[in-house]
Motif scaffolding. Sequence first.
Motif: not given
Length: 247
Positions: A107-108, A128-132, A143-147, A159-162
């Motif tokens: 998950f993102v 999972c990819i953690s984003v602030d 996000l880019k780094k995690g991918i 990913i939840y686009p909203q």
Amino acid sequence: MASELNFWQRIIDGWQWIKSFAFVIQMYLVMAIMAMFFIPLCMFISHTAFTAIRTYCNYVRWSARLMVGLTSEIRGRIPTEEVLICAKHQSFFDILILCSVLPRPRFVMKKELSNTPIISYFARKIDCISVDRGKKSIAIDQLKKGILEAGAPSGQLVIYPQGTRVPPGVKRPYKIGAGIVYTLLGLPCIPTATNVGNFWPRKAILRKPGLAIVEFLPAIEPGLSSDEFLKRVESIIEQNSDRLING
């Protein structure tokens, strides 16, 4: 007569709330018990994390049906290959339903969950990819780094686009992050609709009886621009979620 009906309806609603409260308590209690069993195994066999998550999520689906009358159903072809999944997010339950059937979900997720006991441990285990979310430029870099990082695992990236849970009937914009992920991965995207917010609200104890549905929709193939993709995925997810919500 009307007052008598209202009285009995309040009794029924109160009993449903009591059952919901008991359900929520046992749900987190079982999470802790299962974690004590699976965490030692995960230290030696990493893929055990997926088994742990799937076991717990299927248990919650079963106990929701048993205790509060909330049945859950998967529709559409369950993706087992490497894909991007853009999903409607209405409550914790749609996450549980996805994790109960996807073989290798990733998950993102929002950074705040990195401090949540048990959940944060298993999130790290499945990469999972953690984003602030509060800092757009930093979130995009994360996000880019995690991918793109070397050795990033294959599977189903959700990913939840909203960017957050959105109650039924509420409209919020789709964010650029989903478009970035789509173009970077170059994979088919599976739009995913749901109606779970009808029965499992975002911030409430009450769980309502009914049929909660998560539906995997036909794939959007790679090759679109980010803007074209976002328009298409929003249209597909919103139309189909509305269809499920309105029954």
